[in-house]
Design a protein around this motif. Structure first.
Motif, PDB file in Angstrom:
ATOM      1  N   LEU A  12       0.894  -1.291  -0.094  1.00 48.88           N
ATOM      2  CA  LEU A  12       0.204  -0.049  -0.130  1.00 48.88           C
ATOM      3  C   LEU A  12       0.842   1.358   0.009  1.00 48.88           C
ATOM      4  O   LEU A  12       1.649   1.340   0.983  1.00 48.88           O
ATOM      5  CB  LEU A  12      -0.944  -0.241   1.283  1.00 48.88           C
ATOM      6  CG  LEU A  12      -2.224   0.957   1.068  1.00 48.88           C
ATOM      7  CD1 LEU A  12      -3.442   0.386   1.892  1.00 48.88           C
ATOM      8  CD2 LEU A  12      -1.805   2.182   1.738  1.00 48.88           C
ATOM      9  N   LEU A  13       0.764   2.108  -0.919  1.00 52.18           N
ATOM     10  CA  LEU A  13       1.720   3.137  -1.211  1.00 52.18           C
ATOM     11  C   LEU A  13       0.664   4.446  -0.361  1.00 52.18           C
ATOM     12  O   LEU A  13      -0.539   4.478  -0.550  1.00 52.18           O
ATOM     13  CB  LEU A  13       1.644   3.611  -2.376  1.00 52.18           C
ATOM     14  CG  LEU A  13       2.770   2.673  -3.454  1.00 52.18           C
ATOM     15  CD1 LEU A  13       2.573   3.216  -5.079  1.00 52.18           C
ATOM     16  CD2 LEU A  13       3.970   2.495  -3.032  1.00 52.18           C
ATOM     17  N   THR A  14       1.345   5.303   0.239  1.00 50.69           N
ATOM     18  CA  THR A  14       1.045   6.543   0.710  1.00 50.69           C
ATOM     19  C   THR A  14       1.757   7.819   0.178  1.00 50.69           C
ATOM     20  O   THR A  14       2.881   7.590  -0.583  1.00 50.69           O
ATOM     21  CB  THR A  14       0.797   6.633   2.263  1.00 50.69           C
ATOM     22  OG1 THR A  14       2.265   6.731   2.721  1.00 50.69           O
ATOM     23  CG2 THR A  14       0.494   5.169   2.879  1.00 50.69           C
ATOM     24  N   GLU A  15       1.554   9.028   0.730  1.00 53.80           N
ATOM     25  CA  GLU A  15       2.205  10.238   0.490  1.00 53.80           C
ATOM     26  C   GLU A  15       3.636   9.788   0.714  1.00 53.80           C
ATOM     27  O   GLU A  15       4.565  10.597   0.133  1.00 53.80           O
ATOM     28  CB  GLU A  15       1.675  11.493   1.083  1.00 53.80           C
ATOM     29  CG  GLU A  15       0.441  11.815   0.364  1.00 53.80           C
ATOM     30  CD  GLU A  15       0.710  12.346  -0.973  1.00 53.80           C
ATOM     31  OE1 GLU A  15       2.063  12.882  -1.428  1.00 53.80           O
ATOM     32  OE2 GLU A  15      -0.156  12.458  -1.926  1.00 53.80           O
ATOM     33  N   SER A  16       4.106   8.933   1.702  1.00 51.83           N
ATOM     34  CA  SER A  16       5.377   8.993   2.144  1.00 51.83           C
ATOM     35  C   SER A  16       6.369   8.534   1.007  1.00 51.83           C
ATOM     36  O   SER A  16       7.417   8.727   1.362  1.00 51.83           O
ATOM     37  CB  SER A  16       5.301   7.896   3.273  1.00 51.83           C
ATOM     38  OG  SER A  16       4.753   8.279   4.441  1.00 51.83           O
ATOM     39  N   SER A  17       5.908   7.869  -0.056  1.00 52.34           N
ATOM     40  CA  SER A  17       6.814   7.490  -1.082  1.00 52.34           C
ATOM     41  C   SER A  17       6.841   8.499  -2.064  1.00 52.34           C
ATOM     42  O   SER A  17       7.602   8.445  -3.040  1.00 52.34           O
ATOM     43  CB  SER A  17       6.286   6.184  -1.741  1.00 52.34           C
ATOM     44  OG  SER A  17       6.450   4.967  -0.899  1.00 52.34           O
ATOM     45  N   PHE A  18       6.341   9.737  -1.993  1.00 53.05           N
ATOM     46  CA  PHE A  18       6.267  10.803  -3.157  1.00 53.05           C
ATOM     47  C   PHE A  18       6.627  11.858  -2.535  1.00 53.05           C
ATOM     48  O   PHE A  18       6.249  12.888  -2.767  1.00 53.05           O
ATOM     49  CB  PHE A  18       4.890  10.627  -3.568  1.00 53.05           C
ATOM     50  CG  PHE A  18       4.575   9.506  -4.293  1.00 53.05           C
ATOM     51  CD1 PHE A  18       4.736   9.359  -5.577  1.00 53.05           C
ATOM     52  CD2 PHE A  18       4.055   8.464  -3.411  1.00 53.05           C
ATOM     53  CE1 PHE A  18       4.479   8.016  -6.238  1.00 53.05           C
ATOM     54  CE2 PHE A  18       3.577   7.390  -4.107  1.00 53.05           C
ATOM     55  CZ  PHE A  18       3.804   7.209  -5.546  1.00 53.05           C
ATOM     56  N   GLY A  19       7.921  12.242  -1.721  1.00 55.24           N
ATOM     57  CA  GLY A  19       8.344  13.508  -1.333  1.00 55.24           C
ATOM     58  C   GLY A  19       9.084  13.348   0.130  1.00 55.24           C
ATOM     59  O   GLY A  19      10.006  13.871   0.219  1.00 55.24           O
ATOM     60  N   PRO A  20       8.340  12.930   1.193  1.00 56.91           N
ATOM     61  CA  PRO A  20       9.046  13.354   2.424  1.00 56.91           C
ATOM     62  C   PRO A  20      10.468  12.721   2.584  1.00 56.91           C
ATOM     63  O   PRO A  20      11.210  13.141   3.700  1.00 56.91           O
ATOM     64  CB  PRO A  20       7.888  12.772   3.436  1.00 56.91           C
ATOM     65  CG  PRO A  20       6.949  12.555   2.847  1.00 56.91           C
ATOM     66  CD  PRO A  20       7.256  12.429   1.269  1.00 56.91           C
ATOM     67  N   CYS A  21      10.703  11.549   2.039  1.00 55.01           N
ATOM     68  CA  CYS A  21      11.793  10.669   2.256  1.00 55.01           C
ATOM     69  C   CYS A  21      12.719  10.445   1.218  1.00 55.01           C
ATOM     70  O   CYS A  21      12.905   9.409   0.551  1.00 55.01           O
ATOM     71  CB  CYS A  21      11.339   9.379   2.729  1.00 55.01           C
ATOM     72  SG  CYS A  21      10.386   9.419   4.267  1.00 55.01           S
ATOM     73  N   PRO A  22      13.340  11.657   0.641  1.00 51.73           N
ATOM     74  CA  PRO A  22      13.968  11.636  -0.477  1.00 51.73           C
ATOM     75  C   PRO A  22      15.390  10.669  -0.167  1.00 51.73           C
ATOM     76  O   PRO A  22      15.871  10.577   0.906  1.00 51.73           O
ATOM     77  CB  PRO A  22      14.634  12.949  -0.849  1.00 51.73           C
ATOM     78  CG  PRO A  22      14.484  13.670   0.421  1.00 51.73           C
ATOM     79  CD  PRO A  22      12.944  12.956   1.051  1.00 51.73           C
ATOM     80  N   MET A  23      16.019  10.161  -1.344  1.00 52.19           N
ATOM     81  CA  MET A  23      17.266   9.452  -0.939  1.00 52.19           C
ATOM     82  C   MET A  23      18.263  10.733  -0.925  1.00 52.19           C
ATOM     83  O   MET A  23      17.977  11.868  -0.989  1.00 52.19           O
ATOM     84  CB  MET A  23      17.662   8.660  -2.124  1.00 52.19           C
ATOM     85  CG  MET A  23      16.742   7.496  -2.536  1.00 52.19           C
ATOM     86  SD  MET A  23      16.978   6.424  -3.980  1.00 52.19           S
ATOM     87  CE  MET A  23      18.552   6.008  -3.863  1.00 52.19           C
ATOM     88  N   SER A  24      19.638  10.176  -0.760  1.00 52.07           N
ATOM     89  CA  SER A  24      20.620  11.286  -0.781  1.00 52.07           C
ATOM     90  C   SER A  24      20.990  11.926  -2.045  1.00 52.07           C
ATOM     91  O   SER A  24      21.298  12.924  -2.019  1.00 52.07           O
ATOM     92  CB  SER A  24      21.998  10.809  -0.128  1.00 52.07           C
ATOM     93  OG  SER A  24      22.339   9.685  -0.786  1.00 52.07           O
TER      94      SER A  24
ATOM     95  N   SER B 208      12.954  11.009  -4.598  1.00 53.10           N
ATOM     96  CA  SER B 208      12.401   9.955  -3.983  1.00 53.10           C
ATOM     97  C   SER B 208      12.916   8.563  -4.448  1.00 53.10           C
ATOM     98  O   SER B 208      13.435   8.640  -5.501  1.00 53.10           O
ATOM     99  CB  SER B 208      10.923  10.129  -3.956  1.00 53.10           C
ATOM    100  OG  SER B 208      10.628   9.734  -5.186  1.00 53.10           O
ATOM    101  N   ARG B 209      12.843   7.637  -3.745  1.00 50.38           N
ATOM    102  CA  ARG B 209      13.184   6.330  -4.280  1.00 50.38           C
ATOM    103  C   ARG B 209      12.350   5.794  -5.424  1.00 50.38           C
ATOM    104  O   ARG B 209      12.749   5.172  -6.376  1.00 50.38           O
ATOM    105  CB  ARG B 209      13.078   5.209  -3.166  1.00 50.38           C
ATOM    106  CG  ARG B 209      14.278   5.286  -2.376  1.00 50.38           C
ATOM    107  CD  ARG B 209      14.045   4.436  -1.083  1.00 50.38           C
ATOM    108  NE  ARG B 209      15.162   4.809  -0.219  1.00 50.38           N
ATOM    109  CZ  ARG B 209      14.929   5.885   0.792  1.00 50.38           C
ATOM    110  NH1 ARG B 209      13.908   6.542   0.528  1.00 50.38           N
ATOM    111  NH2 ARG B 209      15.805   6.267   1.379  1.00 50.38           N
TER     112      ARG B 209
END
Lengths: 572, 572
Positions: B434-446, B450-451
């Motif tokens: 299940l995808l949420t907003e968390s995969s589209f901005g708040p957790c960028p890679m270095s 985003s991943r």
């Protein structure tokens, strides 16, 4: 159909000049042992047909179209000549003359048998050659079509990845693969990993599977994973290649009717401690581990019109000296590994250099002058990537203008004399530096921006100020105020300061200097090229030191012996 | 003024759990041996006062505020606690308690005495800690002021470079320097070279001089070269620091009146082949060189309002499991170097994970939930940078939603079971992702994106398609069609295929895998962070293998003995 140019001399003619065997980067199509170049305008066909017994070092056979530096020297020559000698060529097909095998990549026994320095320099040169293929495609209207008529493994597939368009024969046999990790415990280091992620944009989990799959991937799956552009059955392969080559040629701006120029053998004399070219002299001070490269400005003002330049061909000063510098850099990299510092000097008339440079920039839309500018760009990139300390000295009588001024900004440091040398009879007048448009766009570094833009990342006003100084001769204090040189000294300090500085540099660890310079030279943006030479190459060099690859029980050493490598399982 | 929190347990309490000495990353201010943390809102003062005899390994003294991993574990803890426990702190002053010496950098005898793996992991961790300082400044409103009240050499200056603003005492004594190249034959590898070129944007020729100058640069010249922001006489130093700290605090959005939460010691039990946390279990299969990390979803739905989450503090599931994952990754890096593959699994209720994740994203402007999101970002970055193969398995009963779904995209490959395990009694229902907003901005890679954006660089339509799937449970074939998993298999193939795949992975050279993964994981843009971990670190790791640095006559080995190192002068 023509094959090469008839007046070339055999490769290696210069080797007799020195008793030791040296690696020579000069060759020509009539001398090729491993490639066949045939041209039917607008298409050229560059066919890999490696001579098994033609290895440049003893101890290995170049089976299955595997390659060593000798094979790649010919490829580099062909790519270069296609640009200068063949304006009528708009598409280059790279293919193989072997049955079922496009290219098996770098020869593994060669890699296992050569020292660390050669491995690193070999990879750097092969990377530069593949980048030059992409440069021809992007900037020179000469596009590359890879006709994968057999399996492309490792470096073979990396060569294919440098082409614009890849067509794989779909015959249930031919595959593309990067088996370095599972077979050899090294990386696909000739741009392979980087082009997978950043050019082909292969999804990373598929890339992970692909790079650990010895047997590679065939047919439609190779298309689905974006590893190749098409998979075509054998019955239709030749026709499809022909049609695609013509389609690619149709959008080229290269002039079909133009006459190419011939790149004649360089006039070069190599002695024990010097290399003499026409416009470049290299002297080698082994005791101090220094080579001094003196570039001599043109003797005449540039000829008045384009036709005259074309008639001069490779005798035109800006092309001649670029070829000489390129050759000298390669010579120093491969044949003089203990020379840690390169000192650049120029000698000549500033105004004549400016005049040539202005002519180049004002006719940059002509195919030949475009090629000359692009060649300067590539040669200056080769300089940036040369892992030696680079110093430029600006002394009375020098002529740092236009593209020659780029040497000042490619250098790790620049020293400029204020005034004249007092103890010289008939002293030359104080030096000036002269900027032209050449420093503001045509010669970007591999990071995609100019040397001055890189230099002034932290002070954009200095960049604008420098641009405003185009065309003005700048004596030492003005050049210093503009941020164009590092240190300005007068005659009283010069000799001692320079001597101490050079001694100090020579006392440092060569490895630490290599790593430091590789970091400090490339500020700012990263491109696929900088990622290849930074991230990918640095990791590969690390792996090239690791016992798991190069130890007595390492994979590179044991490959082909039937013995399994033994790995230290510690993850670093 | 407060100093730390009183209820912390001594560092190293967990070590007794296993007979071998392990490196423990848990500590707290009352246990610090090397740092003093004092707080007068809105300013905190973090004072380095290294205990000479407090080295974490035997064989060296931590003179002149030099540091080892133990010193940096405390720094990492302080930076982390300042964010969570002290919302009232808006500026952190880093300074030294030693006379005339800010920090002499990483301890050289420690570096000379530890193995290659420790050196590499030590540098990676210290780099991550410095990046977390910059993360606090950029995203958390907690800015760092470096009060250079004495000389900052090597890693000492690199720590300063991670701060927003550097004030150097101008006393004709204090200097900043990066003497690694001339003294130690290694690089300033804790971001030093990269921050010189890309953060401070020091002109490259000045950077070259600076990095080869043992004694460094003082006073106004350090300002002129952009190495520091100000040089202030001793008589005005304290006042200037105070004023600047308050000025920096004035633009912070941190809530002065908020109450921090306490980060209690983790509940953790380390046994011979497992680490048990509350929500995370790690099991270690030494024979196969695999660690399996199972993250357990929350047992309850999230509490209804912000106050309740604040009251739960570090017991809130999304914070607790993030701390546990972070600790487990560090443990595995340092204490389990022979474990080459990490397998991720999740177990729990997908909807409850989604509910927690939604709560996090819908309150992301609250200081505490912002911190929790940023902590997830940093922990996932730590995962990306962990040089082990990462696989994620999606099996029945799993709960990959929201931030947990990021594990699927951080992994080198993801395997998803279609349907159920047939031979299980009371089998769990088929897995969904299940995808949420968390995969589209708040957790960028270095790399700054985003991943999923990195994953789909070559197919932007897939990125858009994935975004449209937010909130929809996706069973195996749907997840595969959306490009979110690598391989989908049913029960018949699963056990054998997974076993063969893991055996194959374990048969490869760990070095080659490290280099391959470091290239394939970071497609797309480069940032200062990726340049530190790519270009700079890869070159440093190469140098850490070179005899000129680490051989018996190398500089790291001979430093301080009075003997001069002997260098192989070959340039590579």
């Amino acid at each position: 159909m023509i094959s090469g140019t008839a007046e070339q001399q055999p490769a290696g003619a210069a080797r007799a000049a020195t008793p030791e065997k040296i690696l020579d980067f000069q060759t020509s199509p009539v001398c090729y042992q491993h490639w066949k170049l045939s041209i039917t305008p607008p298409v050229a066909r560059l066919t890999m047909d490696v001579d098994e017994s033609g290895g440049i070092f003893p101890g290995y056979e170049l089976k299955l179209n595997s390659y060593d530096i000798g094979v790649d020297i010919e490829l580099n020559d062909a790519v270069q000549r296609l640009r200068f000698e063949h304006p009528e060529v708009k598409t280059v097909i790279i293919t193989s003359a072997k049955w079922n095998m496009f290219c098996a990549g770098a020869n593994i026994r060669m890699l296992g048998g050569t020292n660390h320095g050669h491995k690193v320099n070999f990879c750097k040169f092969t990377n530069e050659t593949r980048n030059s293929i992409e440069d021809a495609s992007t900037y020179s209207g000469q596009r590359y079509l890879c006709a994968l008529n057999g399996t492309a493994a490792g470096g073979g597939f990396e060569l294919a990845l440098a082409c614009d368009y890849l067509i794989l024969i779909d015959d249930n046999n031919a595959a593309v693969s990067l088996p370095e990790v599972p077979l050899l415990a090294v990386l696909p280091g000739t741009g392979g990993l980087t082009r997978l992620t950043d050019k082909r944009m292969v999804r990373r989990d598929y890339a992970d599977i692909f790079c650990t799959l010895e047997e590679g991937i065939k047919g439609q799956r190779a298309v689905d994973w974006r590893l190749v552009d098409e998979a075509v059955p054998g019955s239709k392969f030749a026709d499809r290649i022909e049609a695609k080559a013509l389609e690619m040629a149709s959008s080229s701006d290269r002039p079909a009717a133009a006459q190419g120029i011939t790149l004649h053998p360089l006039q070069r004399r190599i002695t024990a401690d010097a290399i003499h070219y026409v416009s470049l002299n290299v002297t080698i001070d082994r005791a101090r581990a220094i080579a001094t490269l003196t570039l001599n400005g043109p003797e005449q003002a540039p000829v008045a019109d384009l036709d005259a330049v074309i008639a001069q061909g490779d005798e035109w000063w800006l092309l001649k000296i670029c070829r000489e510098l390129d050759d000298a850099l390669l010579h120093l990299r491969f044949n003089e590994p203990a020379i840690g510092t390169l000192i650049f000097k120029t000698a000549g008339d500033l105004e004549k250099v400016r005049a040539h440079d202005d002519f180049l920039n004002s006719h940059a839309d002509h195919w030949l002058l475009r090629e000359i500018r692009l060649y300067w760009k590539r040669t200056l990139k080769r300089l940036d990537l040369t892992s030696r300390t680079l110093f430029a000295f600006v002394e009375p009588g020098s002529c740092y203008a236009g593209v020659l001024a780029e040497l000042l900004f490619a250098a790790d440091r620049t020293y400029m004399l204020e005034g004249q040398f007092a103890d010289t009879e008939d002293p030359a007048p104080p030096a000036n530096i002269l900027l032209t448009e050449s420093s503001f766009g045509p010669c970007p570094m591999s990071n995609g921006i100019s040397r001055l833009e890189t230099r002034f990342l932290g002070e954009p006003h200095s960049y604008q100020q420098a641009r405003a100084l185009i065309g003005q001769p700048l004596e030492a204090r003005k050049a210093e105020a503009a941020g164009l040189v590092t240190v300005v000294m007068d005659d009283l300090d010069w000799q001692d300061e320079i001597r101490i500085m050079l001694e100090e540099r020579a006392s440092f660890s060569p490895d630490a200097l290599t790593g430091m310079e590789a970091n400090l030279r490339f500020a700012g943006p990263e491109t696929m090229e900088t990622r290849i030479f930074g991230r990918l190459t640095a990791w590969q060099n690390w792996i090239f030191q690791r016992p798991n690859a190069v130890g007595d029980r390492g994979a590179l050493k044991l490959y082909g012996t039937g013995n399994k490598p033994e790995y230290d399982k510690t993850r670093i």
